[in-house]
Scaffold this active site. Structure first.
Site, PDB file in Angstrom:
ATOM      1  CG  ASP A 441      -2.031  -6.478   1.412  1.00 32.93           C
ATOM      2  OD1 ASP A 441      -3.035  -6.097   2.036  1.00 32.93           O
ATOM      3  OD2 ASP A 441      -0.873  -6.389   1.859  1.00 32.93           O
ATOM      4  CG  ASP A 505      -0.695  -4.876   8.457  1.00 31.42           C
ATOM      5  OD1 ASP A 505      -0.783  -6.051   8.051  1.00 31.42           O
ATOM      6  OD2 ASP A 505      -0.709  -3.898   7.686  1.00 31.42           O
TER       7      ASP A 505
HETATM    8  C1  GLA Z   1       0.086  -4.726   4.075  1.00 32.75           C
HETATM    9  C2  GLA Z   1      -0.023  -6.113   4.654  1.00 32.75           C
HETATM   10  C3  GLA Z   1       1.293  -6.509   5.254  1.00 32.75           C
HETATM   11  C4  GLA Z   1       2.353  -6.500   4.172  1.00 32.75           C
HETATM   12  C5  GLA Z   1       2.413  -5.133   3.532  1.00 32.75           C
HETATM   13  C6  GLA Z   1       3.314  -5.144   2.319  1.00 32.75           C
HETATM   14  O1  GLA Z   1       0.284  -3.781   5.061  1.00 32.75           O
HETATM   15  O2  GLA Z   1      -1.053  -6.186   5.575  1.00 32.75           O
HETATM   16  O3  GLA Z   1       1.209  -7.775   5.847  1.00 32.75           O
HETATM   17  O4  GLA Z   1       2.064  -7.490   3.228  1.00 32.75           O
HETATM   18  O5  GLA Z   1       1.124  -4.684   3.113  1.00 32.75           O
HETATM   19  O6  GLA Z   1       3.354  -3.940   1.686  1.00 32.75           O
END
Ligand code: GLA
Length: 707
Positions: A441, A505
């Site tokens: 990430d 997301d």
């Molecule tokens: C980001 C990612 C999500 C998840 C969160 C965890 O937003 O895109 O998919 O992994 O972080 O904190």
């Protein structure tokens, strides 16, 4: 020195006059009768009231020779040597590759252009390099790849977006001036995916001539299309640099990222197919070449609330559903109870996991699944052990405050101690635990990206690549997903080092329909993470049926992102059904030709895949909003074999399941929905198939099988 070079592919050619000054003189459909002297037909008149000479749009687009638009190169030595003009010194042409070296003996600079035209897909890879030939530093401000495009290319299609709504296409007319998109966020960004498509006005999925390009670079970027006042057009793509960021010492060479360009004479589908095929053959590398395993990701199921016993229950349920890879998302490392602390402390939280991760991994593996885990290596919270020990490890401009993003700061990867620390931590964890997949990430943008007081955004991206490269050498079978808050770091250069993108997301199926469609222009389904989310989507608070969520997630690298332990039986049955359907069609979806279909009612979105031999096809029809008309009209299928007969089968329909007669929207169904019918490919492509009337936010699946 042979000056005219033609690079050829099945679909398109490019003709370059390499000397005395290098310029692209043709980029368009493949030519079968080309002769070198044909190019004389393109010699331009000299206009009155302007410069007395012709000014070609050269590969470096130098201002110094009388081009007044955006140059392909900008820089200087304390204000000197700022208008280089390059004369070709050498040309190296072997089959599909061409390298042209040109120098300016006064400014003491060399400009190198490298072309590779893929003969099968027609994708052109192109980059430029600049070399400083003297001991005095040359300060590089800009270096771009410049591609001329014809006058008739006057409509731009590009992508805008934001977090939770990525890859939204828009169009603008290119008539005067420039159209430019850039990201200074330190990643490709949710806002502007680094690509532009320029074509004859009105180009669509099936028709029209288009010239497209994508910049393979995961950092700051700009793509700009220009109309010169003489009517000529060009498009430039480049990595963006901050002031003082790139300095060339003696004999240093700096390259643009690779630009991936292609011409399609048959609209957007053909363009995407060229790109997909190119990626499949040249860029995408899956560990062990195995089918893409169906994921269960814990994030939207349990967030930071980690209890090993419960996670094992989730794994058990996941395996029952048919999941093949189980991923523990954020929340597993020391002190990570929410998003305000602990980034940087890459040690297992032994309070949450007193027995370590091994019992969970063993459990997951016994259930026949792979194991994956989340990292966000480039980031640090001030509330962390790492920050306590190394407050000077931030990517920052000393003396200034900088805003946080998600309460976090970025680590300075150009600091060797930082780099070594991250490598050591990741290596130690990957040695300790058998990890098949990392969700990598990157949730914060780079503000004041400085190393020792100097801008370092470009270098930060290179160091990120280096980290991935070293990890790949050490753990060649561990796959990596590029996440970046979903959708924030997606491009062909990072794809050389990763196997999956978290597209967004936003797991809302309605939003995903458009996001995934947008992404499909440049990426094939097998690298696009697509998950069935909770019935109530946490990003939008909308609610969708399992059928709509299932069909929407089917056309990607599928996963599930929720807590299966708490799910109702009907939901669990749905997950199981769509995972099974995905597996049934997975090899087709992940290897076939991808098609989008233009419908007269834009509320109907159709996409599908057709197997390479056109034996089998799978199409989804999604009703995004209330249809404009009572009847949905006919779907004319693309990509089939006209001389074949296909059996048309309804695979999935949310409304008519129980009765197979009518339903909420129809008293009688089109006949093919009650019984399989056999129709010729030609008929399906030209006359089509009557579509059912669908409720908004529902979808159906149709398969076609050659008889
Ligand atoms: C980001 C990612 C999500 C998840 C969160 C965890 O937003 O895109 O998919 O992994 O972080 O904190």
């Amino acid at each position: 020195m042979k000056s005219i070079v033609r690079l050829q592919s099945q679909s398109n050619d490019i003709v370059i006059r390499c000397a005395p000054r290098a310029e692209i003189i043709y980029w368009g459909p493949h030519l079968t009768h080309f002769q070198e002297n044909d190019i004389e037909s393109l010699i331009r008149p000299i206009a009155n009231g302007r410069l007395d000479v012709d000014t070609p749009i050269t590969l470096a687009a130098e201002n110094g020779s009388g081009l007044f638009g955006s140059p392909g190169l900008e820089g200087h030595r304390h204000g000197q040597d700022a208008f280089p003009i390059f004369t070709t010194q050498s040309i190296s042409h072997h089959q599909q590759r061409l390298v042209i070296e040109a120098t300016d003996e006064i400014a003491k600079l060399r400009f190198t252009s490298e072309f590779y035209l893929d003969p099968d897909t027609g994708v052109l890879q192109l980059r430029n390099g600049i070399t400083n030939l003297t001991s005095q530093t040359w300060q590089l401000e800009r270096l771009a790849v410049t591609l001329p495009i014809p006058e008739r290319a006057s409509e731009v299609m590009a992508f805008h977006g934001r977090w939770l709504r990525e890859f939204q296409p828009h169009r603008v007319a290119l008539t005067h001036g420039s159209y430019s998109q850039e990201s200074r966020r330190g990643r490709t960004s949710h806002e502007y995916f680094p690509a532009m498509i320029i074509g004859e006005p009105g180009f669509n999925e099936q028709n029209g001539a288009i010239w497209a390009l994508h910049l393979g670079w995961s950092g700051n970027h700009r793509i700009q299309a220009d109309v010169k006042t003489d009517g000529r057009r060009l498009v430039q793509a480049e990595a963006l640099y901050f002031p003082g960021e790139i300095e060339l010492e003696a004999n240093d060479t700096h390259w643009t990222p690779w630009v991936y360009a292609t011409y399609s004479g048959h609209g957007l589908n053909h363009m995407s197919q060229q790109y997909h095929s190119y990626l499949r053959h040249h860029i995408i590398r899956f560990a062990e070449n195995k089918p893409r395993p169906v994921h269960l990701n814990t994030w939207e199921g349990i967030y930071f609330d980690h209890d090993p016993e419960y996670i094992m229950q989730m794994a058990t349920k996941a395996a029952q559903i048919g999941v093949e890879r189980f991923i523990i998302d954020d929340g597993w490392f020391k002190g990570r109870h929410d998003d305000q602390a602990a980034l940087g402390d890459w040690y297992l939280d032994t309070e949450k996991y007193p027995n370590g991760l091994t019992p969970i991994i063993d459990h997951v593996r016994k259930l026949g699944m792979e194991f994956g885990i989340w990292f966000e290596p480039e980031m640090i919270n001030k509330n962390s052990m790492l920050y306590q020990a190394h407050p000077d490890w931030l990517l920052e401009l000393p003396g200034y405050d900088q805003p946080t993003g998600r309460y976090q700061y970025v680590l300075d990867l150009s600091n060797d101690d930082v780099f070594r620390y991250l490598l050591e931590r990741l290596t130690a964890l990957l040695n300790e635990y058998p990890v098949d997949y990392i969700k990598w990430d990157m949730n914060r943008e780079l503000v004041q990206p400085c190393h020792q007081g100097k801008p370092h955004a470009y270098q930060q991206t290179l160091r990120f690549y280096e980290l991935l490269d070293i990890l790949h050498e050490r753990f060649p079978n561990t796959e990596i997903e590029s996440c970046a808050s979903g959708g924030g770091r997606i491009d062909y250069e990072v794809l050389k080092r990763t196997q999956r993108f978290w597209a967004s997301d936003n797991n809302d199926a309605l939003e995903r329909q458009t996001i995934q469609k947008g992404m499909s222009y440049f990426f094939p389904p097998e690298v696009m993470g697509a998950h069935i989310g909770n019935k109530h989507c946490h990003a939008t608070r909308r609610q969708h049926s399992i059928e709509f969520r299932g069909i929407t997630a089917l056309f990607g690298h599928m996963g599930i992102e929720l807590d299966p332990v708490k799910a109702e039986i009907s939901e669990l049955d749905g997950y199981t059904k769509y995972v099974a359907l995905h597996k049934q069609f997975r090899s087709l979806i992940h290897s076939g030709q991808f098609w989008r279909v233009d419908m007269s009612d834009p509320s109907i979105q159709v996409q599908g895949v057709v197997s390479p031999a056109r034996e089998q096809a799978l199409f989804s029809i999604a009703q995004l909003a209330m249809p404009d008309y009572t009847l949905a009209g006919q779907l004319r299928f693309p990509g089939l074999a006209p001389d074949a007969t296909y059996k048309v089968t309804l695979i999935d329909h949310p409304d008519i399941k129980p009765v197979r007669e009518g339903g909420h929207t129809m008293r009688d169904l089109p006949i093919w929905m009650n019984q399989s019918i056999r129709v010729s490919g030609e008929w399906l492509m030209t006359a089509g198939l009557s579509l059912p009337i669908l409720d908004p936010e529902t979808a159906i699946l149709i398969s076609l099988t050659r008889q």
